[in-house]
Design a protein around this motif. Structure first.
Motif, short mmCIF file in Angstrom:
data_model
loop_
_atom_site.label_atom_id
_atom_site.label_comp_id
_atom_site.label_asym_id
_atom_site.label_seq_id
_atom_site.Cartn_x
_atom_site.Cartn_y
_atom_site.Cartn_z
N TRP A 1 0.88 -1.19 0.07
CA TRP A 1 0.10 0.21 -0.03
C TRP A 1 0.73 1.26 0.03
CZ3 TRP A 1 -2.55 -4.51 1.65
CH2 TRP A 1 -3.73 -4.48 1.11
N ARG B 1 -6.17 -0.16 -5.35
CA ARG B 1 -6.35 0.04 -4.20
C ARG B 1 -6.50 1.69 -3.72
NH1 ARG B 1 -0.42 -1.60 -3.94
NH2 ARG B 1 -0.90 -1.48 -6.09
N CYS B 2 -6.93 1.89 -2.48
CA CYS B 2 -7.16 3.22 -2.10
C CYS B 2 -5.79 4.14 -1.98
CB CYS B 2 -7.90 3.45 -0.70
SG CYS B 2 -9.43 2.47 -0.52
N LEU C 1 -6.58 9.37 1.82
CA LEU C 1 -7.50 9.27 3.13
C LEU C 1 -9.03 9.42 2.52
CD1 LEU C 1 -7.90 8.90 5.85
CD2 LEU C 1 -7.60 11.37 6.29
N GLU D 1 -10.27 8.40 -0.28
CA GLU D 1 -10.71 7.43 -0.87
C GLU D 1 -11.08 6.23 -0.01
OE1 GLU D 1 -8.66 5.51 -3.91
OE2 GLU D 1 -8.29 7.45 -5.03
N VAL D 2 -10.06 6.01 1.36
CA VAL D 2 -10.27 5.38 2.16
C VAL D 2 -11.76 5.57 3.02
CG1 VAL D 2 -9.64 4.49 4.79
CG2 VAL D 2 -8.09 4.67 2.85
N ARG E 1 -12.77 -1.11 -5.11
CA ARG E 1 -11.51 -0.93 -4.36
C ARG E 1 -11.23 -2.31 -3.59
NH1 ARG E 1 -11.51 2.86 -7.09
NH2 ARG E 1 -10.85 4.72 -6.64
N GLU F 1 -9.88 -3.14 -0.83
CA GLU F 1 -9.88 -3.11 0.64
C GLU F 1 -11.18 -3.27 1.07
OE1 GLU F 1 -6.88 -0.19 -0.49
OE2 GLU F 1 -8.53 -0.66 -1.28
N SER F 2 -12.17 -2.99 0.22
CA SER F 2 -13.62 -3.27 0.84
C SER F 2 -13.93 -4.78 0.97
CB SER F 2 -14.45 -2.62 -0.27
OG SER F 2 -15.75 -2.82 -0.11
#
Length: 289
Positions: free
Chosen positions: A19, A139-140, A143, A145-146, A264, A266-267
């Protein structure tokens, strides 16, 4: 700590480091070596010393990473992605005999009425996940985007946890069993970095994303990629019997919907690890015998 343990730890750090921005601060990319790459080299060297990998393992590993690089360089060509995905699947399914599973903890009965459970770190599967994360997964990158990703993910995450474990209780596969065993930290770390990352990177970050891209503006793109990735995710769990495959398919649908809402990786990873952690900490693990 043994060299095998050092190798596993460094590989986990390499996955986390994926990341980190892939380019040097200020745009000076010519001499920039991504941190994940340095950690990967260190993990491989420690693995060779500790017997986690044997020297022939370097050939499929190097080929896999080179194919990943080609997916970036030849973005308009499909064959590097297809071969890269096949190599990732082969690594995850332990098709190459030169990678050893590293024991994390010995067999222990975590829940009354459940069989004993031992945890291993599969280095080849983790390497597949790292390569997929680095080369194909979106990926994100900020911040904002997160935050956006989390807002879209949390409702799906909660619904998926309730649906999967609710069905597990209704089918008598598990029952309520809250606990915090001594093995919990190791399980959560290995499950996140060595299992959830690899599986979501393949089924959602590669398979679902590329199928969505191939369908383009077709109405099928709204739902078919999610169903395909969820169905295949359930199918690979058929070795544990139909009840497990059905539960895995339901879980996979939740992971696929989470990914579809955000695009993304991460989701999907967060939703997956939430299901696994809730199962481990609050219900019979791995299942009722």
């Amino acid at each position: 700590m043994t060299m095998a343990g050092v190798s596993v730890g460094l590989l986990g750090l390499a996955i986390v480091a994926s990341w980190w921005p892939s380019r040097a601060p200020g745009g000076a990319a010519s001499a920039w070596v991504p941190p994940w790459c340095l950690l990967l080299v260190a993990a491989v060297l420690a693995g060779l010393i500790g017997g986690v990998l044997s020297w022939p393992a370097l050939l499929p590993l190097a080929g896999f990473m080179c194919l990943g690089w080609l997916t970036q360089e030849w973005a308009r060509s499909r064959w590097p992605v297809v071969v890269f995905g096949a190599m990732a699947l082969a690594l995850a399914l332990h098709a190459f005999p030169w990678f050893q599973r590293v024991p994390v903890f010995e067999a222990v009965q975590l829940s009354a009425g459940a069989p004993s459970f031992a945890l291993f770190a599969s280095v080849d599967k983790a390497l597949a996940g790292l390569g997929l994360l680095v080369w194909v997964c979106r990926r994100c990158s900020s911040l904002s985007e997160v935050i956006t990703m989390l807002r879209a993910t949390v409702p799906v995450l909660l619904l998926t946890v309730v649906a999967v474990l609710g069905l597990g209780v209704m089918s008598h596969a598990v029952h309520w069993d809250p606990k915090w065993p001594a093995q919990a930290p190791a399980f959560l770390a290995v499950n996140l970095l060595f299992t959830c990352v690899a599986e979501e990177a393949f089924f959602r970050g590669l398979l679902q994303a590329r199928l969505t891209q191939a369908l383009g503006a077709s109405p099928l793109a709204c739902w078919l990629p999610a169903l395909v990735s969820a169905g295949l995710f359930g199918a690979v769990h058929l070795g544990g019997g139909w009840p497990l495959a059905v539960l895995a398919g339901v879980a996979g649908l939740g992971y696929a919907v989470a990914y579809a809402r955000t695009r993304r990786i991460e989701s999907a990873i967060l939703t997956h690890v939430a299901v696994n952690a809730t199962h481990f900490l609050l219900f019979t693990y791995p299942a009722l015998a």
